[in-house]
Design a protein around this motif. Sequence first.
Motif, mmCIF file in Angstrom:
data_model
loop_
_atom_site.group_PDB
_atom_site.id
_atom_site.type_symbol
_atom_site.label_atom_id
_atom_site.label_comp_id
_atom_site.label_asym_id
_atom_site.label_seq_id
_atom_site.Cartn_x
_atom_site.Cartn_y
_atom_site.Cartn_z
ATOM 1 N N LEU A 174 0.821 -1.209 0.000
ATOM 2 C CA LEU A 174 0.000 0.000 0.000
ATOM 3 C C LEU A 174 0.856 1.261 0.000
ATOM 4 C CD1 LEU A 174 -2.734 1.545 0.451
ATOM 5 C CD2 LEU A 174 -2.337 1.176 2.899
ATOM 6 N N ILE A 175 1.844 1.304 0.869
ATOM 7 C CA ILE A 175 2.686 2.495 0.996
ATOM 8 C C ILE A 175 3.542 2.701 -0.254
ATOM 9 C CG2 ILE A 175 4.597 3.513 2.302
ATOM 10 C CD1 ILE A 175 3.331 2.100 4.800
ATOM 11 N N THR A 176 4.161 1.635 -0.739
ATOM 12 C CA THR A 176 5.022 1.792 -1.914
ATOM 13 C C THR A 176 4.219 2.103 -3.171
ATOM 14 O OG1 THR A 176 5.067 -0.598 -2.266
ATOM 15 C CG2 THR A 176 6.919 0.355 -1.078
ATOM 16 N N ALA A 177 3.064 1.482 -3.335
ATOM 17 C CA ALA A 177 2.236 1.774 -4.509
ATOM 18 C C ALA A 177 1.736 3.217 -4.471
ATOM 19 C CB ALA A 177 1.061 0.799 -4.584
ATOM 20 N N THR A 178 1.368 3.685 -3.293
ATOM 21 C CA THR A 178 0.921 5.072 -3.161
ATOM 22 C C THR A 178 2.052 6.032 -3.498
ATOM 23 O OG1 THR A 178 -0.682 4.441 -1.471
ATOM 24 C CG2 THR A 178 -0.090 6.769 -1.588
ATOM 25 N N PHE A 179 3.221 5.812 -2.910
ATOM 26 C CA PHE A 179 4.353 6.688 -3.215
ATOM 27 C C PHE A 179 4.696 6.642 -4.698
ATOM 28 C CE2 PHE A 179 8.799 7.301 -4.176
ATOM 29 C CZ PHE A 179 9.003 8.584 -3.680
ATOM 30 N N ASP A 222 4.609 24.807 -12.329
ATOM 31 C CA ASP A 222 5.618 25.463 -11.502
ATOM 32 C C ASP A 222 4.975 26.505 -10.597
ATOM 33 O OD1 ASP A 222 4.998 27.363 -13.409
ATOM 34 O OD2 ASP A 222 7.064 27.883 -13.887
ATOM 35 N N GLY A 223 5.784 27.086 -9.741
ATOM 36 C CA GLY A 223 5.320 28.146 -8.853
ATOM 37 C C GLY A 223 4.291 27.690 -7.850
ATOM 38 N N THR A 224 3.283 28.545 -7.659
ATOM 39 C CA THR A 224 2.228 28.283 -6.677
ATOM 40 C C THR A 224 1.436 27.040 -7.032
ATOM 41 O OG1 THR A 224 2.055 30.642 -6.229
ATOM 42 C CG2 THR A 224 0.213 29.276 -5.538
ATOM 43 N N GLN A 225 1.160 26.854 -8.315
ATOM 44 C CA GLN A 225 0.412 25.659 -8.729
ATOM 45 C C GLN A 225 1.148 24.384 -8.339
ATOM 46 O OE1 GLN A 225 0.043 26.315 -12.937
ATOM 47 N NE2 GLN A 225 -2.062 27.062 -12.736
ATOM 48 N N LYS A 226 2.456 24.390 -8.479
ATOM 49 C CA LYS A 226 3.266 23.225 -8.122
ATOM 50 C C LYS A 226 3.151 22.926 -6.629
ATOM 51 C CE LYS A 226 8.074 21.645 -8.441
ATOM 52 N NZ LYS A 226 9.419 22.006 -8.901
ATOM 53 N N LYS A 227 3.195 23.983 -5.812
ATOM 54 C CA LYS A 227 3.078 23.803 -4.361
ATOM 55 C C LYS A 227 1.684 23.305 -3.968
ATOM 56 C CE LYS A 227 6.586 27.187 -3.180
ATOM 57 N NZ LYS A 227 6.875 28.487 -2.584
ATOM 58 N N VAL A 228 0.653 23.845 -4.614
ATOM 59 C CA VAL A 228 -0.717 23.425 -4.307
ATOM 60 C C VAL A 228 -0.919 21.962 -4.696
ATOM 61 C CG1 VAL A 228 -3.151 23.756 -4.931
ATOM 62 C CG2 VAL A 228 -1.711 25.735 -4.426
ATOM 63 N N VAL A 229 -0.480 21.589 -5.895
ATOM 64 C CA VAL A 229 -0.614 20.202 -6.345
ATOM 65 C C VAL A 229 0.148 19.273 -5.417
ATOM 66 C CG1 VAL A 229 0.036 18.594 -8.183
ATOM 67 C CG2 VAL A 229 -1.129 20.721 -8.748
ATOM 68 N N ALA A 230 1.360 19.657 -5.018
ATOM 69 C CA ALA A 230 2.147 18.827 -4.095
ATOM 70 C C ALA A 230 1.393 18.647 -2.775
ATOM 71 C CB ALA A 230 3.521 19.448 -3.849
ATOM 72 N N GLY A 231 0.822 19.717 -2.256
ATOM 73 C CA GLY A 231 0.064 19.634 -1.009
ATOM 74 C C GLY A 231 -1.152 18.735 -1.132
ATOM 75 N N VAL A 232 -1.896 18.885 -2.214
ATOM 76 C CA VAL A 232 -3.084 18.054 -2.433
ATOM 77 C C VAL A 232 -2.689 16.580 -2.551
ATOM 78 C CG1 VAL A 232 -4.918 17.511 -4.107
ATOM 79 C CG2 VAL A 232 -4.490 19.890 -3.438
ATOM 80 N N LEU A 233 -1.611 16.308 -3.281
ATOM 81 C CA LEU A 233 -1.166 14.925 -3.440
ATOM 82 C C LEU A 233 -0.688 14.320 -2.123
ATOM 83 C CD1 LEU A 233 0.661 15.114 -6.885
ATOM 84 C CD2 LEU A 233 -1.530 14.004 -6.379
ATOM 85 N N VAL A 234 -0.027 15.110 -1.294
ATOM 86 C CA VAL A 234 0.418 14.612 0.019
ATOM 87 C C VAL A 234 -0.791 14.293 0.902
ATOM 88 C CG1 VAL A 234 1.548 15.293 2.172
ATOM 89 C CG2 VAL A 234 2.702 15.671 -0.005
ATOM 90 N N VAL A 235 -1.777 15.184 0.917
ATOM 91 C CA VAL A 235 -2.975 14.947 1.737
ATOM 92 C C VAL A 235 -3.745 13.734 1.217
ATOM 93 C CG1 VAL A 235 -5.240 15.915 2.366
ATOM 94 C CG2 VAL A 235 -3.185 17.329 2.516
ATOM 95 N N ALA A 236 -3.894 13.625 -0.098
ATOM 96 C CA ALA A 236 -4.602 12.477 -0.679
ATOM 97 C C ALA A 236 -3.856 11.172 -0.387
ATOM 98 C CB ALA A 236 -4.772 12.677 -2.186
ATOM 99 N N SER A 237 -2.536 11.217 -0.461
ATOM 100 C CA SER A 237 -1.731 10.030 -0.163
ATOM 101 C C SER A 237 -1.899 9.609 1.287
ATOM 102 C CB SER A 237 -0.252 10.304 -0.426
ATOM 103 O OG SER A 237 -0.039 10.586 -1.774
ATOM 104 N N ALA A 238 -1.836 10.573 2.183
ATOM 105 C CA ALA A 238 -1.997 10.270 3.606
ATOM 106 C C ALA A 238 -3.379 9.675 3.875
ATOM 107 C CB ALA A 238 -1.783 11.526 4.442
ATOM 108 N N ALA A 239 -4.416 10.247 3.268
ATOM 109 C CA ALA A 239 -5.778 9.725 3.453
ATOM 110 C C ALA A 239 -5.896 8.306 2.916
ATOM 111 C CB ALA A 239 -6.789 10.640 2.760
#
Length: 121
Positions: A67-72, A88-105
Amino acid sequence: MAEQYSSFDRRGWRWFLQRVTAAFLIVVLAFHFMLLHFVNHAYEITLAGSSLRMSQVGYFATMILFLITATFHGVNGVYNALVNQGLDGTQKKVVAGVLVVASAALIVQGVRLALAMTGMS
């Protein structure tokens, strides 16, 4: 000839982990197909049998690692594909944040399900 661009830095940890998780996923998927498609056929798989398998420590640990490796692996690949497309820029940071939260969930819910299947929830 056109120069190929990749957001992966071959000296970086994400590039290395993408390759390591790919190798691990190939092995675990082979195990999965062998066990659940050749040893046991799809029509033989039951909830009770799945619970019994998840009660075994080795199987449980393997599925949590899967589960963890497939998610990563998946999220890292999607993120880098988006960066390669010019994110890039703000969009890159927002997408990274959304992906981290979705991964954690996804990981939290997957672990909850695994624990429920063992009866330890």
